[in-house]
Design an enzyme around this catalytic site. Structure first.
Site, mmCIF file in Angstrom:
data_model
loop_
_atom_site.group_PDB
_atom_site.id
_atom_site.type_symbol
_atom_site.label_atom_id
_atom_site.label_comp_id
_atom_site.label_asym_id
_atom_site.label_seq_id
_atom_site.Cartn_x
_atom_site.Cartn_y
_atom_site.Cartn_z
ATOM 1 N N SER A 22 17.907 -41.710 -16.760
ATOM 2 C CA SER A 22 18.874 -40.906 -15.996
ATOM 3 C C SER A 22 19.081 -39.521 -16.585
ATOM 4 O O SER A 22 20.161 -38.955 -16.523
ATOM 5 C CB SER A 22 20.240 -41.621 -15.903
ATOM 6 O OG SER A 22 20.111 -42.881 -15.305
ATOM 7 N N THR A 66 18.490 -35.034 -13.542
ATOM 8 C CA THR A 66 19.372 -34.095 -12.851
ATOM 9 C C THR A 66 20.297 -33.414 -13.853
ATOM 10 O O THR A 66 20.538 -32.211 -13.784
ATOM 11 C CB THR A 66 20.179 -34.822 -11.760
ATOM 12 O OG1 THR A 66 19.253 -35.458 -10.884
ATOM 13 C CG2 THR A 66 21.036 -33.857 -10.971
ATOM 14 N N GLY A 115 20.421 -42.733 -12.266
ATOM 15 C CA GLY A 115 19.279 -43.611 -11.968
ATOM 16 C C GLY A 115 19.486 -45.026 -12.452
ATOM 17 O O GLY A 115 19.120 -45.986 -11.775
ATOM 18 N N GLU A 116 20.060 -45.174 -13.639
ATOM 19 C CA GLU A 116 20.113 -46.509 -14.239
ATOM 20 C C GLU A 116 21.254 -47.402 -13.756
ATOM 21 O O GLU A 116 21.029 -48.585 -13.473
ATOM 22 C CB GLU A 116 20.222 -46.413 -15.778
ATOM 23 C CG GLU A 116 19.534 -45.236 -16.424
ATOM 24 C CD GLU A 116 18.027 -45.401 -16.511
ATOM 25 O OE1 GLU A 116 17.333 -44.417 -16.217
ATOM 26 O OE2 GLU A 116 17.559 -46.476 -16.869
#
Lengths: 748, 748
Positions: B508, B511, B701-702
């Site tokens: 993650s 971004t 993400g995670e």
């Protein structure tokens, strides 16, 4: 010659791409084979001038394996061949294919894409065209007459200042300074001569080539051999009305350009065919294609009138130039080279660029300068001879004093000294010639990104196309700023999708422009590196600043305690945790440079039996500003000089006066110098720094070609007592001259 | 939720690569066919554990069309498989091929390069290997026993704190905080359970693939599907002792990675074979290869003991974890996830990572977190059930108060509200489960270059690999800063030769990290643009500064006279003459972020006859910090949640206990969720900005994968009154649970 001490800048180092080139690793466009790739072939006009009555492509289209046959009728109405040569600020608009008329031998009429080159050629032979021949003009002096047929339209009819009607004129220039009447009145003697230079081809080793692919969303990718992939991107976008960002151009390794590789000859057609077929298309020019439909140097017929005092001072000079611009334009501005770097109090320049039934001309190293310099420098030689003055002395009397940034006299004298001019020996039928040519390097927008890789090596990223070793010069500059061996600077070229804008490599702009951008980018990377190192050394509580640090052998160390240091690799790793990857960017926009001159001296022997001219000695002095890489400078000097000598001794594109046909479309009949034609050159680098050049460097790609025609003509005159005013000075012309037999007309 | 007003940032826009993906224009590694390319195949061990007596490759080598057969004996002694996963700071060193022993079913023994894939496979079948089978351990609890054979060597024998001898241990962790004795003493009740999670595979759509080419000067080029091409470059350089700068890695479009595409599986072998043959070599994993020799999530057997007060406050927690790490290592640090975001005054964590006869594990989205979170959150559910407390209320009692940058309670309550938790309905055999999981986004070094193209569009250049739509988020940020439509930002990815260093896309980090670099690069370009425009507007003698200007619709205009403006295209052209091309660079190095939680609520129905669990409703709340692109955030939430639910409902790599063989190496026997298995998700974005995130964004993400196992287990318990502690909760296991039949051992 006053410049800061440097280590890598100023060193003669091998080119960074040397191993790639000698091992064959360098990838040229022709090396690429894309899956499903088609091959292009083009139908060319067999006539120099004719009306097209009918084109029938049906048999070609029916041939199995043929995927597209395009003519002008297949195209959208707004598509046209637009070529902008940034470096020379010219813009030409032509139709992509001949439609109603063909205007030169070899003009494109139709293009085919087929499964193999042979099949494409077979299809071309199946295209039927009916022509109505028209009179062809290959002699600019015939084309410009008021009685000539118009090759284009009424807009090319002009009235000369004297009231004469001229035809086929696509541009004119008229420039006067001083008082011509007074100038002529002050002259003790007036000389008037006409000089003729035919078209010469750039004869790069690698003919024009492009591969294009258009994907299903319309994105165009072009692989090509070019001096400027951003110029190709722009041309294709404008010619074919494709948004700029939908065109990506990948500049492959280039096998020579010399001004001719600005696109439009192959790339645009490859894109058209790729778009029509949905398949990648490769279009490779043959050597014959180059001669039929390349973009060679324009021919020139120029009448030059010069008034001088008895002691050799020029009082007035007047030129009337007719540039042979085929179906294109250009050349005109180079009429100004007649002035050169001399003090000429009264000057009148008139010029016309004239359509003939030949392809459009393009840029060729120092565009227009070899032609105009020939007239100027050959006539000065004639004047010196008539006045009984040493030709170097005559030039010195008309040259301004050297000032900072200029070294005209110094350079000429350096050549004279190297050649032993004052004590020059001359055997039977031997003679010496001297001439100078000038150029002020251009400048163009440039940008570069310099970053530190994890292993402590340095990455230079930009959009520069390297024709002449400029990657090496830029690597040296980065190495100098960052204190690394230049081999540790990895030069990486981006395509138009990834690299920031880069001006094209032409007009001697590169080292001057990119050298600055690259130096600034490296300086910014250096600043980041020092800042990081200062922070690193301060981590134990000390207050170390960048000023306390120095670079040495790819380490940053404390000036006071050189045993405390950090390697670039360590700092690269550290940067990833603190501050971010070391990445510096540099930008450059045009700044003025100063004029440089190339001074050349040749010794020749003339064979009175055959007219053969043998070059015996050749000396070349050039004001390079500052030699970033002396070996590379010498390479540029030698290469440019050989081209100028080739123009003087042998190079000529020959057109048949009656049919207009190009008759020597190969390297057997269009001879260029080989190693056997040119003696070892003696090069002298004069270093008078220019203000805005990186480390004082001037761009030096162009000047070496400029004096060649004159230096040969002058040496022949000295050796054989005969002045040749019509280039090249082939054995036949020398022999005619020796026997007082008039030369053939311009375009025999 | 307090952030500056933005236009493009915060908008749900389609991905910049959407058209590429849906039209098939996006190029995946397998799409590439290089001229002369060979194909790789690998001989894999049929045994899970055996001594290699003899390898005979002579028949394979003799097969026409076979260009190389490599075994460990062919390699230089110092070559080894080194894989560093930056994002997780792990480093594994393994031999490239099995030499003296094979240690798992599917281990590589030899690699072949041949003219076609079929020929390579045929050659593999001609390699003769003689084995002496050894006992295989696929159950971590058997492998760790003091009676087990050592899979590697004596260094894996350790003594546990209680004096017990453990075998095959490659790492251990022991961490205590607070006073465990006091914690247990303060508890009204103590719960102890053992939870088991088998290995799960990342099952990206696109299996691992690489093409390598080694040119005549030793320069290596690799095209591959990877989360980080700089990681691949580094791995290959270290594994094969090739200077970093001689390795260029081109990251192609990626068809999913989820943590497993950090290299070493195919790329290193492709390079070895390319080097041996002098030809490009493609190595494509089959789906079976993925299961035999991928880098899946490690299995976990964990015993968790928790003391609580009567009102549900945790007084002490103790875990003993055994991570099934095959022939590799890792997992250990994720034992810390047992704490989660809860206030736990007394905590003891002990963990061992244990060798088994399975391939090395790798990272899988939120590595180790789904496994540990399952134990933590399932046990909390059990505690709530035992204490008669609402499971959300129990969690709230142990969660810290929300502070700036954290929104644990808010996010959990948002999920509860969305699900209508307090009034939740439950039909027959239906139940509700809730669980939370946490993650703190990582950060990595990042750099970006933003430049203005001649047509006024913007080019973003970096080395980021886009797995999840991060190109789009970065384009939005550039668009926001420069005031252009995000579609006018062209995202261009560089290879390791051309791009500045870029951290890999995992953990993650993207971004958060690139968002900052990109914003800074765009801000620098903006500064240059405004400076140029100010100079432009000042050319008539006014003194306009950047402060007098504003950006609007791709124009820079005077605030006071908005009718006076210059378009970006005009300014781009102007920049080429003044200042140079607009090029801004941005750099980022890790900065701290704040923890985020994913709160999930599921409603299920259990079929008591078949044991089938049907998901009926699913609600998901996530603290995203700031949603750069809400639609993309929802995509991440949905994708991650489906993976977590897959782990809970069906995903399991099955090994035969006796032979050690992997028995479900395909997507028919290893089931993953389809659209039919998951109901429409309801996503809630909670926006509590994190200090150093671009516009407050957190990496997300995670977290979405983390609570999945627990939420399913908890819902099943609620629906059917049976607690499953062994994932996945297949119909068979649910049915066994319903009937009180003990579960099969760990690795049945």
């Amino acid at each position: 010659m006053n410049h800061p001490a440097t280590t890598v800048v100023g060193a003669s180092v091998p080119r960074v791409d040397a191993a790639d080139k000698v091992t064959g690793r360098a990838l040229y466009t022709s090396d690429l084979q894309l899956p499903g790739m088609l091959h292009a072939a083009v139908l060319r006009s067999p006539h120099a001038h004719a009306r097209i009555v009918r084109i029938d492509t049906s048999r070609a289209e029916a041939l199995p394996g043929v995927h597209a046959v395009l003519t002008q009728a297949s195209l959208d109405a707004d598509m046209a061949l637009i070529v902008e040569e940034e470096a020379h600020a010219t813009r030409r608009v032509l139709s992509l294919f001949a439609a109603d008329k063909v205007r030169y031998h070899g003009e494109k009429i139709a293009a085919v894409a087929a499964e193999s080159p042979a099949l494409a050629e077979a299809a071309v032979r199946l295209i039927e065209v009916e022509y109505e021949p028209l009179p062809a003009y290959v002699d600019v002096m015939e084309a410009v007459r008021g009685t000539a047929e118009l090759i284009f339209d009424e807009s090319t009819v002009v009235t000369a200042p004297e009231g004469e009607t001229l035809h086929n004129v696509n541009g004119e220039m008229h420039r006067t300074s001083g008082d011509m009447e007074a100038g002529w009145a002050a002259a003790d003697q007036v000389f008037e001569n006409t000089y003729v230079v035919p078209r010469a081809h750039q004869t790069y080793l690698e003919p024009q080539v492009a591969i294009a692919e258009v994907d299903r969303l319309g994105k165009v990718t072009v692989w090509t051999s070019t001096q400027g992939h951003f110029a190709i991107q722009s041309n294709i976008s404008k010619s074919l009305r494709i948004p700029l960002s939908d065109v990506n151009v990948i500049g492959m390794t280039i096998g020579g350009g010399f001004g001719a590789k600005f696109g439009g000859i192959v790339d645009t057609y490859a894109v058209l065919l790729a778009k029509a077929t949905g398949r990648p298309v490769k279009y490779v020019y043959t050597r014959a294609d180059e001669f039929y439909d390349g973009r060679p140097a324009p021919g020139l017929v120029i009448t030059l009138k010069t008034g001088v005092t008895r002691d050799g001072r020029i009082t007035a000079r007047q030129a009337m130039a007719y540039w042979d611009t085929g179906v294109g334009s250009g050349g005109l501005w180079a009429t100004g080279r007649i002035k050169g770097v001399y003090d000429i109090p009264n000057l009148q320049l008139d010029g016309y660029s004239v359509h003939t039934n030949k392809p459009a001309p393009g840029a060729y190293r120092a565009p227009g300068a070899p032609q105009a310099t020939f007239a100027s420098e050959a006539q000065l030689d004639e004047i010196a001879r008539a006045l009984g003055l040493d030709p170097i002395e005559l030039r010195l009397r008309n040259l301004p004093e050297d000032k900072p940034q200029t070294a005209f006299r110094q350079t000429l004298l350096a050549a004279a000294e190297k050649a032993g001019w004052s004590a020059r020996a001359r055997g039977e039928d031997e003679g010496w010639g001297v001439a100078i040519g000038e150029w002020t390097n251009g400048a163009g927008p440039a940008a570069a990104v310099v970053s530190l890789a994890a292993d402590g090596t340095v990455q230079l990223f930009y959009g520069l196309m390297d024709l002449t070793g400029t990657d090496t010069a830029c690597a040296q500059i980065v190495a100098e700023v960052l204190g690394v061996p230049y081999e540790h600077v990895r030069v990486r070229r981006g395509d138009t999708d990834t690299a920031p804008f880069a001006t094209a490599s032409g007009g001697s702009v590169v080292t001057f422009s990119f050298g600055n951008a690259v130096r600034d980018a490296a300086a910014e990377a250096r600043r980041q590196l020092l800042e990081l190192a200062a922070e690193h050394f301060s981590s134990d509580g000390r207050n170390i600043t960048a000023d306390d640090l120095e670079l040495e052998s790819q380490r940053v160390r404390l000036k006071d305690s050189p045993d405390q240091s950090a390697s670039y690799a360590e700092l690269a790793t550290l940067s990833l945790r603190s501050g971010g990857p070391i990445v510096g960017e540099g930008r450059f926009s045009p700044k003025p440079s100063a004029t440089t001159i190339s001074a050349q001296i040749a010794k020749v022997r003339v064979d009175r039996g055959t007219g053969q001219v043998e070059l015996l000695e050749f000396v070349h002095a050039l004001d390079v500003g500052r030699a970033i890489n002396p070996m590379a400078c010498e390479g540029q000097m030698e290469g440019g000089a050989v081209q100028g000598l080739g123009w003087g001794l042998m190079e000529e594109m020959v057109y048949d006066r009656r049919s207009g046909a190009m008759v020597n479309p190969d390297l057997l009949d269009y001879r260029i110098p080989t190693a056997l034609d040119v003696p070892p050159q003696q090069s002298v680098l004069v270093e008078e720094p220019t203000e805005h050049g990186p480390y004082g460097a001037k761009g030096i790609g162009e000047p070496p070609i400029t004096p060649g025609l004159a230096v040969v003509s002058n040496a022949i005159a000295d050796a054989a007592g005969v002045r040749l005013t019509r280039a090249p000075f082939t054995p036949e012309r020398v022999w005619r001259g020796l026997h007082g037999i008039p030369d053939e007309p311009y375009s025999a």
